[in-house]
Scaffold this motif. Structure first.
Motif, PDB file in Angstrom:
ATOM      1  N   GLN A 297      12.727 -97.600 -88.810  1.00  0.00           N
ATOM      2  CA  GLN A 297      11.319 -97.971 -89.039  1.00  0.00           C
ATOM      3  C   GLN A 297      10.758 -97.507 -87.794  1.00  0.00           C
ATOM      4  O   GLN A 297      10.635 -97.929 -86.691  1.00  0.00           O
ATOM      5  CB  GLN A 297      11.047 -99.332 -89.204  1.00  0.00           C
ATOM      6  CG  GLN A 297       9.370 -99.584 -89.690  1.00  0.00           C
ATOM      7  CD  GLN A 297       9.320 -99.471 -91.038  1.00  0.00           C
ATOM      8  OE1 GLN A 297       9.921 -99.540 -91.883  1.00  0.00           O
ATOM      9  NE2 GLN A 297       7.987 -98.868 -91.207  1.00  0.00           N
ATOM     10  N   LEU A 298       9.566 -96.360 -87.998  1.00  0.00           N
ATOM     11  CA  LEU A 298       8.596 -96.187 -86.907  1.00  0.00           C
ATOM     12  C   LEU A 298       7.682 -96.806 -86.291  1.00  0.00           C
ATOM     13  O   LEU A 298       6.799 -97.178 -87.351  1.00  0.00           O
ATOM     14  CB  LEU A 298       8.328 -94.532 -87.048  1.00  0.00           C
ATOM     15  CG  LEU A 298       9.241 -93.378 -86.714  1.00  0.00           C
ATOM     16  CD1 LEU A 298      10.542 -93.425 -87.582  1.00  0.00           C
ATOM     17  CD2 LEU A 298       8.744 -92.095 -87.224  1.00  0.00           C
ATOM     18  N   THR A 299       7.315 -97.116 -85.236  1.00  0.00           N
ATOM     19  CA  THR A 299       6.075 -97.524 -84.775  1.00  0.00           C
ATOM     20  C   THR A 299       4.894 -96.583 -85.034  1.00  0.00           C
ATOM     21  O   THR A 299       5.058 -95.422 -85.252  1.00  0.00           O
ATOM     22  CB  THR A 299       6.212 -97.989 -83.452  1.00  0.00           C
ATOM     23  OG1 THR A 299       6.256 -96.901 -82.529  1.00  0.00           O
ATOM     24  CG2 THR A 299       7.473 -98.907 -83.152  1.00  0.00           C
ATOM     25  N   LEU A 300       3.729 -97.118 -85.135  1.00  0.00           N
ATOM     26  CA  LEU A 300       2.510 -96.301 -85.059  1.00  0.00           C
ATOM     27  C   LEU A 300       2.449 -95.197 -83.882  1.00  0.00           C
ATOM     28  O   LEU A 300       2.249 -94.077 -84.305  1.00  0.00           O
ATOM     29  CB  LEU A 300       1.309 -97.075 -84.981  1.00  0.00           C
ATOM     30  CG  LEU A 300       1.041 -97.825 -86.132  1.00  0.00           C
ATOM     31  CD1 LEU A 300      -0.318 -98.731 -85.843  1.00  0.00           C
ATOM     32  CD2 LEU A 300       0.750 -97.182 -87.424  1.00  0.00           C
ATOM     33  N   ALA A 301       2.862 -95.530 -82.800  1.00  0.00           N
ATOM     34  CA  ALA A 301       2.976 -94.726 -81.545  1.00  0.00           C
ATOM     35  C   ALA A 301       4.199 -93.546 -81.847  1.00  0.00           C
ATOM     36  O   ALA A 301       3.971 -92.140 -81.570  1.00  0.00           O
ATOM     37  CB  ALA A 301       3.282 -95.310 -80.272  1.00  0.00           C
TER      38      ALA A 301
END
Length: 227
Positions: A184-188
Motif C-alpha cells: 500500500q503506497l502512502t500519498l507521498a
C-alpha cells in the motif's frame, strides 16, 4: 499478506527492468520502501529501450529510424532511467545498463546467448542479492517473458536459488487479491512514483494517460520462494 512485513534493512534487492520505465511502472513504490528501510537496491536495465520507433517518429518528426537514430534514442532513455531511479531515492550508480537488444530478450534466452547470460550471472554474483524483483512470466510483452527466462537461466548457471517477487505490467488475466503480495503506497510514495514515471518523457508523448495510471494506491507482486 502485507509486503512491508517481508522486507528488512538487511535485504539486498536486485530489480530487473527489461526497458527504462519498467522500474517506475512496476515497482516504483517498492524501491522507495526498500530505500526507506535501509536495504541495498540496484536496478538492472536489460535493454536501453532503443527499438521504440513510434514515439521516436513522433518526437523527432522523421519516418526512417536507422541505427544511429536508435543509438541516440537509447542514450536519451538511459538518461531518463537515471533520473527516475534518483527520483525514487537511489544514487545514479544504482542503475546498471546491459545494453541488450530491445525486442530481443526472448530470442537471447531461446538461443542461450553466452554474452547475455554472462552479464546476468556476473550481476548476481557481484551484487549477491537476497531478493530479486523481476518481470512476471505471465506478462504479455515478449521482452518481459524473455527477461524472466534469462534471469532464471542465469540463476541456474550461477548455482543460485533466490526468492523473487514478480511484477506484471502488460497484463493477462490476473487476480492479485488471490495470489499477490500487496504494498500500500502512502500519498507521498504515490506522488514520487508518479514523478519517476514522468521522468520517462519520451514515453509520455503518445501514452501519458496510460503511463501515469500506474501511479496507483497499491503495487502487487507475485511471490516465488526457492525450493
Amino acid at each position: 499478506m502485507p509486503l512491508f512485513h517481508t522486507l528488512s534493512p538487511h535485504d539486498r534487492v536486485l530489480v530487473f527492468a527489461p526497458h527504462p520505465d519498467d522500474e517506475a511502472l512496476g515497482c516504483g513504490g517498492l524501491i522507495q520502501h526498500a530505500v526507506a528501510l535501509g536495504a541495498q537496491v540496484r536496478v538492472v536495465f536489460q535493454t536501453s529501450g532503443d527499438n521504440n520507433p513510434w514515439p521516436q517518429r513522433y518526437v523527432e518528426q522523421r519516418w526512417v529510424i536507422d541505427e544511429d537514430c536508435r543509438r541516440r534514442w537509447g542514450a536519451r532513455r538511459r538518461l531518463e532511467a537515471v533520473r527516475s531511479v534518483e527520483t525514487l531515492g537511489l544514487q545514479a550508480e544504482a542503475a546498471v545498463f546491459f545494453g541488450l537488444p530491445d525486442q530481443g530478450l526472448t530470442r537471447l534466452w531461446q538461443e542461450k546467448d553466452e554474452q547475455a547470460l554472462a552479464l546476468h550471472v556476473a550481476e548476481l554474483q557481484t551484487f549477491r542479492p537476497t531478493l530479486l524483483v523481476v518481470p512476471s512470466e505471465d506478462d504479455n510483452h515478449p521482452d518481459h517473458v524473455g527477461s524472466h527466462a534469462l534471469i532464471h537461466e542465469a540463476m541456474k548457471c550461477a548455482g543460485m536459488n533466490l526468492p523473487e517477487w514478480a511484477y506484471l505490467i502488460h497484463r493477462r488475466w490476473f487476480c492479485p487479491e488471490a495470489s499477490g503480495l500487496t504494498l500500500q503506497l502512502t500519498l507521498a510514495q504515490k506522488a514520487r512514483k508518479l514523478a519517476a514515471i514522468e521522468c520517462h518523457e519520451t514515453q509520455l508523448f503518445l501514452s501519458s494517460s496510460r503511463f501515469c495510471s500506474y501511479a496507483r494506491d497499491q503495487e502487487v507482486f507475485i511471490p516465488s520462494n526457492p525450493s
